[in-house]
Motif scaffolding. Sequence first.
Motif, short mmCIF file in Angstrom:
data_model
loop_
_atom_site.label_atom_id
_atom_site.label_comp_id
_atom_site.label_asym_id
_atom_site.label_seq_id
_atom_site.Cartn_x
_atom_site.Cartn_y
_atom_site.Cartn_z
N ARG A 292 0.84 -1.21 0.00
CA ARG A 292 0.00 0.00 0.00
C ARG A 292 0.87 1.25 0.00
NH1 ARG A 292 -2.63 -3.21 3.86
NH2 ARG A 292 -4.64 -4.03 3.11
N ALA A 293 1.94 1.21 0.78
CA ALA A 293 2.84 2.36 0.84
C ALA A 293 3.53 2.58 -0.50
CB ALA A 293 3.87 2.16 1.95
N ASN B 282 1.27 4.28 -2.94
CA ASN B 282 0.87 5.65 -2.60
C ASN B 282 2.03 6.45 -2.01
OD1 ASN B 282 -2.26 5.59 -2.95
ND2 ASN B 282 -1.78 3.74 -1.79
N PRO B 283 3.10 6.65 -2.80
CA PRO B 283 4.23 7.42 -2.29
C PRO B 283 3.87 8.91 -2.28
CG PRO B 283 4.58 6.86 -4.59
CD PRO B 283 3.28 6.22 -4.19
N PRO B 284 4.64 9.72 -1.56
CA PRO B 284 5.75 9.29 -0.69
C PRO B 284 5.23 8.98 0.71
CG PRO B 284 5.68 11.66 -0.80
CD PRO B 284 4.55 11.19 -1.69
N TYR B 285 6.08 8.35 1.51
CA TYR B 285 5.71 8.09 2.89
C TYR B 285 6.94 8.39 3.75
CZ TYR B 285 7.78 3.67 1.32
OH TYR B 285 8.60 2.72 0.75
N PRO B 286 6.72 8.75 5.01
CA PRO B 286 7.83 9.15 5.88
C PRO B 286 8.85 8.03 6.04
CG PRO B 286 5.71 9.73 6.86
CD PRO B 286 5.41 8.86 5.69
N SER B 287 10.13 8.41 6.09
CA SER B 287 11.18 7.40 6.25
C SER B 287 11.05 6.67 7.58
CB SER B 287 12.56 8.07 6.17
OG SER B 287 12.71 9.06 7.17
N GLY B 288 10.54 7.35 8.59
CA GLY B 288 10.35 6.70 9.89
C GLY B 288 9.35 5.57 9.80
N ARG C 148 10.14 1.65 10.62
CA ARG C 148 9.33 0.89 11.57
C ARG C 148 8.82 -0.40 10.94
NH1 ARG C 148 4.54 -0.51 11.57
NH2 ARG C 148 4.01 0.84 9.82
N ARG C 149 8.33 -0.29 9.70
CA ARG C 149 7.77 -1.46 9.04
C ARG C 149 8.86 -2.49 8.74
NH1 ARG C 149 5.01 1.06 5.70
NH2 ARG C 149 6.55 1.19 4.04
N ASP D 84 -8.77 -2.29 -2.34
CA ASP D 84 -7.62 -1.93 -1.50
C ASP D 84 -6.64 -3.11 -1.40
OD1 ASP D 84 -6.24 -0.28 0.68
OD2 ASP D 84 -6.74 -2.13 1.76
N GLU D 85 -7.18 -4.32 -1.27
CA GLU D 85 -6.31 -5.49 -1.15
C GLU D 85 -5.55 -5.73 -2.45
OE1 GLU D 85 -6.69 -9.79 0.86
OE2 GLU D 85 -7.91 -9.57 -0.94
N GLU D 86 -6.21 -5.55 -3.60
CA GLU D 86 -5.54 -5.75 -4.88
C GLU D 86 -4.43 -4.73 -5.07
OE1 GLU D 86 -9.18 -7.67 -7.54
OE2 GLU D 86 -8.94 -5.49 -7.41
N ILE D 87 -4.67 -3.49 -4.67
CA ILE D 87 -3.63 -2.45 -4.75
C ILE D 87 -2.45 -2.84 -3.88
CG2 ILE D 87 -3.10 -0.07 -4.12
CD1 ILE D 87 -5.96 0.65 -4.95
N ALA D 88 -2.75 -3.36 -2.68
CA ALA D 88 -1.68 -3.76 -1.76
C ALA D 88 -0.89 -4.94 -2.31
CB ALA D 88 -2.29 -4.12 -0.40
N ILE D 89 -1.57 -5.87 -2.97
CA ILE D 89 -0.89 -7.03 -3.55
C ILE D 89 0.06 -6.60 -4.66
CG2 ILE D 89 -1.25 -9.10 -4.97
CD1 ILE D 89 -3.82 -9.58 -3.30
#
Length: 276
Positions: free
Chosen positions: A75-76, A79-85, A89-90, A135-140
Amino acid sequence: MTESGLKLICWVAGAAVAGTTLAIPQPVDPWEMPSLVLDRQAAADAIRSDRSLAVDALASPEAETVRSLFLEHGRAEANPPYPSGEYDRRQAAIHHATAALLANGGRSALDAMRSAAVEEFVRVFYQRSSKERSDEEIAILGGFPEIETRYGLVRNGVVIAPELTLRALYKARWNAILRQPFVDGFSDIELQAYWGWLALHGWGQPLARREEALFAFREAGGRGAEEAAALFDLLDGRPDRAATTLQNLYSATGELRLRNLGLGALHAALFRKGTP
């Protein structure tokens, strides 16, 4: 003379002309890489093995955690960008979840989960319709659409890469997200599907990277590696070496196509040296 007899004579005459034309040595510009060719039975066996392993994926808390984190990563990516923190964590969570899965189910559990992820991917990837993905297909899929574009897996809406190549690329992505070696757990035919596509069809990618992929493809027993190596020599400004390789391949196989490609490379070598 009957109409069918006339047609037969014309066909024989045409075939004779075509055969004579092919037999005449004629230079061909050697710029097109050989296409990736995979042994059909070996590819089918690899896909069958994935499907079998996917059935054995553990429905354990550790496995569910790994899958959940993998989809979160997808998912991340989508849908960029996302925080480096958030990324750090992930990744830490994925590391601990993977270690727990290995401790609980062993290497076979990890392999089964990867195969299950690939089966989910294939189901979603080939649903190339205009409907909005869930949402699940996007995540896959995650960042796979970028891979699709970068390596030319689809042309004009049509998937042109072999299914095993798609599977191998997704497996490599799965391995990378779980901090495993890119081609961990790959069979020889999967290595051919992975490295072969990058080497032979990776137009727009750095030549040095494609040459590394070609070496790995050849090590895995890929077809057409020697011919491709000659064409890489040509792209790298060594037409004389390319001509020698192609001529040697022609001598070994008797393929007229290789003879004509060799003549084309020889002409390029002479032109490079300024010989008229």
